[in-house]
Design a protein around this motif. Structure first.
Motif, PDB file in Angstrom:
ATOM      1  N   ALA A   1       0.842  -1.200   0.000  1.00  0.00           N
ATOM      2  CA  ALA A   1       0.000   0.000   0.000  1.00  0.00           C
ATOM      3  C   ALA A   1       0.874   1.246   0.000  1.00  0.00           C
ATOM      4  O   ALA A   1       2.061   1.196   0.318  1.00  0.00           O
ATOM      5  CB  ALA A   1      -0.920  -0.002   1.220  1.00  0.00           C
ATOM      6  N   ASP A   2       0.262   2.382  -0.353  1.00  0.00           N
ATOM      7  CA  ASP A   2       1.002   3.644  -0.352  1.00  0.00           C
ATOM      8  C   ASP A   2       0.963   4.319   1.010  1.00  0.00           C
ATOM      9  O   ASP A   2       1.933   4.935   1.439  1.00  0.00           O
ATOM     10  CB  ASP A   2       0.389   4.592  -1.393  1.00  0.00           C
ATOM     11  CG  ASP A   2       0.369   3.981  -2.770  1.00  0.00           C
ATOM     12  OD1 ASP A   2       1.460   3.650  -3.276  1.00  0.00           O
ATOM     13  OD2 ASP A   2      -0.724   3.803  -3.337  1.00  0.00           O
ATOM     14  N   ILE A   3      -0.191   4.234   1.652  1.00  0.00           N
ATOM     15  CA  ILE A   3      -0.381   4.838   2.971  1.00  0.00           C
ATOM     16  C   ILE A   3      -0.959   3.747   3.856  1.00  0.00           C
ATOM     17  O   ILE A   3      -1.826   2.984   3.419  1.00  0.00           O
ATOM     18  CB  ILE A   3      -1.346   6.049   2.901  1.00  0.00           C
ATOM     19  CG1 ILE A   3      -0.721   7.190   2.080  1.00  0.00           C
ATOM     20  CG2 ILE A   3      -1.735   6.535   4.305  1.00  0.00           C
ATOM     21  CD1 ILE A   3      -1.665   8.373   1.847  1.00  0.00           C
ATOM     22  N   VAL A   4      -0.441   3.652   5.093  1.00  0.00           N
ATOM     23  CA  VAL A   4      -0.947   2.628   6.006  1.00  0.00           C
ATOM     24  C   VAL A   4      -1.298   3.289   7.327  1.00  0.00           C
ATOM     25  O   VAL A   4      -0.476   3.976   7.933  1.00  0.00           O
ATOM     26  CB  VAL A   4       0.092   1.509   6.265  1.00  0.00           C
ATOM     27  CG1 VAL A   4      -0.544   0.368   7.047  1.00  0.00           C
ATOM     28  CG2 VAL A   4       0.690   0.993   4.964  1.00  0.00           C
ATOM     29  N   ILE A   5      -2.551   3.109   7.752  1.00  0.00           N
ATOM     30  CA  ILE A   5      -2.942   3.548   9.086  1.00  0.00           C
ATOM     31  C   ILE A   5      -3.461   2.311   9.829  1.00  0.00           C
ATOM     32  O   ILE A   5      -3.742   1.280   9.220  1.00  0.00           O
ATOM     33  CB  ILE A   5      -4.005   4.671   9.060  1.00  0.00           C
ATOM     34  CG1 ILE A   5      -5.330   4.165   8.495  1.00  0.00           C
ATOM     35  CG2 ILE A   5      -3.493   5.857   8.255  1.00  0.00           C
ATOM     36  CD1 ILE A   5      -6.465   5.197   8.608  1.00  0.00           C
ATOM     37  N   ALA A   6      -3.527   2.413  11.144  1.00  0.00           N
ATOM     38  CA  ALA A   6      -3.912   1.231  11.914  1.00  0.00           C
ATOM     39  C   ALA A   6      -4.786   1.618  13.089  1.00  0.00           C
ATOM     40  O   ALA A   6      -4.678   2.720  13.639  1.00  0.00           O
ATOM     41  CB  ALA A   6      -2.666   0.504  12.420  1.00  0.00           C
ATOM     42  N   ALA A   7      -5.658   0.702  13.462  1.00  0.00           N
ATOM     43  CA  ALA A   7      -6.415   0.847  14.700  1.00  0.00           C
ATOM     44  C   ALA A   7      -5.470   0.614  15.880  1.00  0.00           C
ATOM     45  O   ALA A   7      -4.463  -0.086  15.753  1.00  0.00           O
ATOM     46  CB  ALA A   7      -7.558  -0.169  14.734  1.00  0.00           C
ATOM     47  N   ASP A   8      -5.812   1.180  17.032  1.00  0.00           N
ATOM     48  CA  ASP A   8      -4.896   1.063  18.172  1.00  0.00           C
ATOM     49  C   ASP A   8      -4.774  -0.371  18.685  1.00  0.00           C
ATOM     50  O   ASP A   8      -3.834  -0.689  19.407  1.00  0.00           O
ATOM     51  CB  ASP A   8      -5.291   2.036  19.298  1.00  0.00           C
ATOM     52  CG  ASP A   8      -6.743   1.889  19.716  1.00  0.00           C
ATOM     53  OD1 ASP A   8      -7.418   0.922  19.289  1.00  0.00           O
ATOM     54  OD2 ASP A   8      -7.213   2.762  20.478  1.00  0.00           O
ATOM     55  N   ASP A   9      -5.692  -1.241  18.290  1.00  0.00           N
ATOM     56  CA  ASP A   9      -5.568  -2.645  18.700  1.00  0.00           C
ATOM     57  C   ASP A   9      -4.995  -3.528  17.591  1.00  0.00           C
ATOM     58  O   ASP A   9      -5.024  -4.757  17.692  1.00  0.00           O
ATOM     59  CB  ASP A   9      -6.925  -3.192  19.164  1.00  0.00           C
ATOM     60  CG  ASP A   9      -7.975  -3.177  18.059  1.00  0.00           C
ATOM     61  OD1 ASP A   9      -7.700  -2.617  16.979  1.00  0.00           O
ATOM     62  OD2 ASP A   9      -9.073  -3.716  18.274  1.00  0.00           O
ATOM     63  N   ALA A  10      -4.461  -2.905  16.562  1.00  0.00           N
ATOM     64  CA  ALA A  10      -3.856  -3.693  15.468  1.00  0.00           C
ATOM     65  C   ALA A  10      -2.551  -4.332  15.953  1.00  0.00           C
ATOM     66  O   ALA A  10      -1.821  -3.749  16.761  1.00  0.00           O
ATOM     67  CB  ALA A  10      -3.572  -2.804  14.263  1.00  0.00           C
ATOM     68  N   THR A  11      -2.276  -5.541  15.468  1.00  0.00           N
ATOM     69  CA  THR A  11      -0.996  -6.194  15.751  1.00  0.00           C
ATOM     70  C   THR A  11      -0.465  -6.811  14.468  1.00  0.00           C
ATOM     71  O   THR A  11      -1.233  -7.181  13.573  1.00  0.00           O
ATOM     72  CB  THR A  11      -1.128  -7.297  16.818  1.00  0.00           C
ATOM     73  OG1 THR A  11      -2.087  -8.264  16.378  1.00  0.00           O
ATOM     74  CG2 THR A  11      -1.543  -6.737  18.165  1.00  0.00           C
ATOM     75  N   PHE A  12       0.842  -6.916  14.417  1.00  0.00           N
ATOM     76  CA  PHE A  12       1.521  -7.420  13.223  1.00  0.00           C
ATOM     77  C   PHE A  12       2.423  -8.585  13.622  1.00  0.00           C
ATOM     78  O   PHE A  12       3.176  -8.481  14.592  1.00  0.00           O
ATOM     79  CB  PHE A  12       2.374  -6.311  12.599  1.00  0.00           C
ATOM     80  CG  PHE A  12       1.589  -5.094  12.216  1.00  0.00           C
ATOM     81  CD1 PHE A  12       1.114  -4.920  10.928  1.00  0.00           C
ATOM     82  CD2 PHE A  12       1.303  -4.105  13.164  1.00  0.00           C
ATOM     83  CE1 PHE A  12       0.384  -3.798  10.578  1.00  0.00           C
ATOM     84  CE2 PHE A  12       0.565  -2.973  12.828  1.00  0.00           C
ATOM     85  CZ  PHE A  12       0.104  -2.821  11.523  1.00  0.00           C
ATOM     86  N   LEU A  13       2.339  -9.677  12.891  1.00  0.00           N
ATOM     87  CA  LEU A  13       3.232 -10.806  13.148  1.00  0.00           C
ATOM     88  C   LEU A  13       3.396 -11.619  11.876  1.00  0.00           C
ATOM     89  O   LEU A  13       2.591 -11.512  10.944  1.00  0.00           O
ATOM     90  CB  LEU A  13       2.715 -11.691  14.282  1.00  0.00           C
ATOM     91  CG  LEU A  13       1.469 -12.543  14.022  1.00  0.00           C
ATOM     92  CD1 LEU A  13       1.466 -13.735  14.976  1.00  0.00           C
ATOM     93  CD2 LEU A  13       0.195 -11.726  14.203  1.00  0.00           C
ATOM     94  N   ASP A  14       4.455 -12.430  11.870  1.00  0.00           N
ATOM     95  CA  ASP A  14       4.746 -13.243  10.689  1.00  0.00           C
ATOM     96  C   ASP A  14       5.029 -14.677  11.116  1.00  0.00           C
ATOM     97  O   ASP A  14       6.171 -15.030  11.376  1.00  0.00           O
ATOM     98  CB  ASP A  14       5.944 -12.655   9.938  1.00  0.00           C
ATOM     99  CG  ASP A  14       6.181 -13.376   8.631  1.00  0.00           C
ATOM    100  OD1 ASP A  14       5.419 -14.320   8.316  1.00  0.00           O
ATOM    101  OD2 ASP A  14       7.122 -13.012   7.916  1.00  0.00           O
ATOM    102  N   PRO A  15       3.992 -15.505  11.207  1.00  0.00           N
ATOM    103  CA  PRO A  15       4.167 -16.846  11.787  1.00  0.00           C
ATOM    104  C   PRO A  15       4.766 -17.894  10.845  1.00  0.00           C
ATOM    105  O   PRO A  15       4.897 -19.055  11.241  1.00  0.00           O
ATOM    106  CB  PRO A  15       2.742 -17.241  12.189  1.00  0.00           C
ATOM    107  CG  PRO A  15       1.840 -16.405  11.374  1.00  0.00           C
ATOM    108  CD  PRO A  15       2.598 -15.212  10.895  1.00  0.00           C
TER     109      PRO A  15
END
Lengths: 224, 264
Positions: A121-135
């Motif tokens: 994406a060009d712009i990324v925003i997130a909710a405050d409960d967003a989490t990122f992981l790579d399993p």
């Protein structure tokens, strides 16, 4: 096209591409695999759409390939395997050559292949409960495309750490903002409103200029 | 092999490589440089070692080349210069082609050549009292390789600033964290090794073969542009297809047990 796994619509100049398999963490099954390519093409072709927002229904943004479902659909599995082997994927706006600005609005969990949509994406925003992981490595899989995309855009150590910690660690929204993985963190209930506001602002700009800027900047990532 | 200037240990699945010249802030002399090449290879070849943690004994992590020793032992400086001109160097995990995950745990000062090991590892954590600076230009030296490695991985301005301000400014652990040079600050500093071991044991729960292929894809991506990197990444991704770990991972998940991975 009638979509089963996505919600695709134009709301004035704002195109929406919403993952809609909330019961499966919005994982990409065989059907979504096909629908994604069609949806990006439809929004790209719709001359009324000036900017596209990509988000998910339910608690997760996107959790990658639904490997279990794909395993039950040999033809789809073969297609996805071939596209992976040849790096000929047609899942994200970047894969599909979308020239309009794309805003990813990350609600909840973004895991594994879900990171494709953040990286591309060009712009990324997130909710405050967003989490990122790579399993990937925790289930014996290699992490490549989505983490390669990310390491071209954010400090690499955070990417190698995410790739090697696997399922055992999550990056929170606030740290993602510090690292520049996302540019804005908003309350979960305000995510779509904020994404719409940003998209409307982009829609005020000359679309040809935005197209030229997007192409120029993404091409810069192709230099060694 | 026994080492004079390094300590090599094993704790469970975690191999430790510890700089051990604390009396000279772990500066690297010719002998230590040769030992690094040996130690990385030894840990990489040991199938019981799944992750490597690198840290320093004494107050400081590493302070670059021991210029005094290298200049005065008769052969060291000429050999050092030649190896740099040829970029034929073997003292970091990246130089040695180590595809096991490498965690750098920075204690105290990391300066000058010490950045080689920050730039070349996969995960970097630091004690809360860690400090980073690059004194090369303050003593009439050029900094190149380690700064180039950092520039590929973090905001460039911060690297240029360190290169130009030399010994006159230090970057603290907090700023290093903000910049994404490190991903974790350990406080109190005395807990650094305990945390290094913990992180190592967590990483060791993942498939060794999948991690090795992932490392190859990601480090390979620094050598080329985005699309080419993805095409090369596809080769590493496909290299795991048919590997026993690809069946074992989902099976262990379904059976709610720890996976029994193949050793590298």
């Amino acid at each position: 096209m009638t979509y089963e796994t996505l919600e695709v619509q134009a709301e004035g100049p704002v195109g929406w591409l919403v993952f809609n398999r909330p019961e499966a963490g919005n994982a990409v099954d065989a059907r979504m695999f096909v629908e994604l390519e069609a949806a990006w093409a439809e929004l790209e072709a719709d001359t009324g759409v000036r900017a596209i927002v990509n988000t998910g229904n339910g608690r997760s943004f996107q959790t990658g390939l639904d490997v279990g479902q794909l395993a039950n659909d040999p033809e789809a599995l073969r297609a996805s395997s071939r596209q992976t082997r040849d790096f000929a994927l047609r899942m994200t706006s970047w894969h599909c050559g979308v020239t309009k600005p794309v805003i990813a609005a990350v609600n909840g969990t973004c895991a594994g292949g879900g990171l494709h949509f953040v990286a591309d994406a060009d712009i990324v925003i997130a909710a405050d409960d967003a989490t990122f992981l790579d399993p990937h490595v925790s289930v014996g899989q290699v992490s490549a495309f989505e983490t390669i995309g990310l390491l071209k855009k954010v400090p690499m150590e955070s990417v190698t750490r995410m790739a090697l910690m696997g399922a055992h660690e999550r990056l929170g929204a606030e740290r993602a903002r510090q690292l520049g993985l996302v540019s804005e963190v908003v309350a979960a209930g305000e995510l779509r409103d904020r994404a719409r506001t940003l998209a409307l602002r982009l829609a005020e700009h000359d679309p040809e200029r935005l197209r030229a800027v997007k192409q120029t900047l993404w091409t810069a990532l192709e230099a060694p | 092999m026994s080492y004079e200037h390094l300590i090599v240990e094993r704790h469970g699945p975690v191999g430790w490589l510890i700089n051990d010249r604390p009396e000279v802030r772990n500066a690297m002399n010719s002998a230590m440089r040769d030992e690094f090449a040996e130690a990385w290879t030894e840990l990489d070849n040991d199938p019981a070692v799944r992750v490597i943690v690198h840290t320093g004994n004494g107050r400081d992590f590493q302070t670059g080349v021991d210029v005094g020793e290298v200049a005065s032992d008769g052969v060291g400086m000429e050999r050092y210069r030649q190896s740099m001109e040829d970029f034929d160097v073997h003292f970091t995990s990246w130089h040695q082609g180590v595809w096991k995950p490498v965690i750098t745990a920075v204690n105290g000062i990391c300066c000058g050549g010490g950045f080689h090991w920050v730039a070349d590892s996969d995960i970097v954590i630091a004690a809360s009292d860690a400090q980073f600076f690059d004194p090369h230009t303050s003593v009439g030296q050029v900094v190149a390789i380690e700064a180039i490695g950092l520039m590929k991985k973090m905001p460039v301005e911060a690297v240029m600033r360190m290169a130009f301000l030399g010994r006159h400014e230090r970057v603290g652990a907090e700023r290093a964290y903000e910049l994404g040079m490190i991903s974790e600050i350990v406080d109190p500093p005395e807990r650094l090794r305990e945390r290094g071991q913990e992180l190592g044991e967590i990483v060791a729960r993942n498939s060794p073969a999948a991690m090795a292929a992932t490392k190859k894809a990601l480090w390979g991506a620094l050598e080329t542009g985005l699309t080419d990197a993805c095409k090369q990444g596809a080769r590493h991704l496909v290299s795991m297809w048919g590997h026993p770990d690809q069946a074992e991972g989902p099976l262990a998940f379904a059976e709610r047990r720890d996976p029994d991975w193949q050793s590298l």
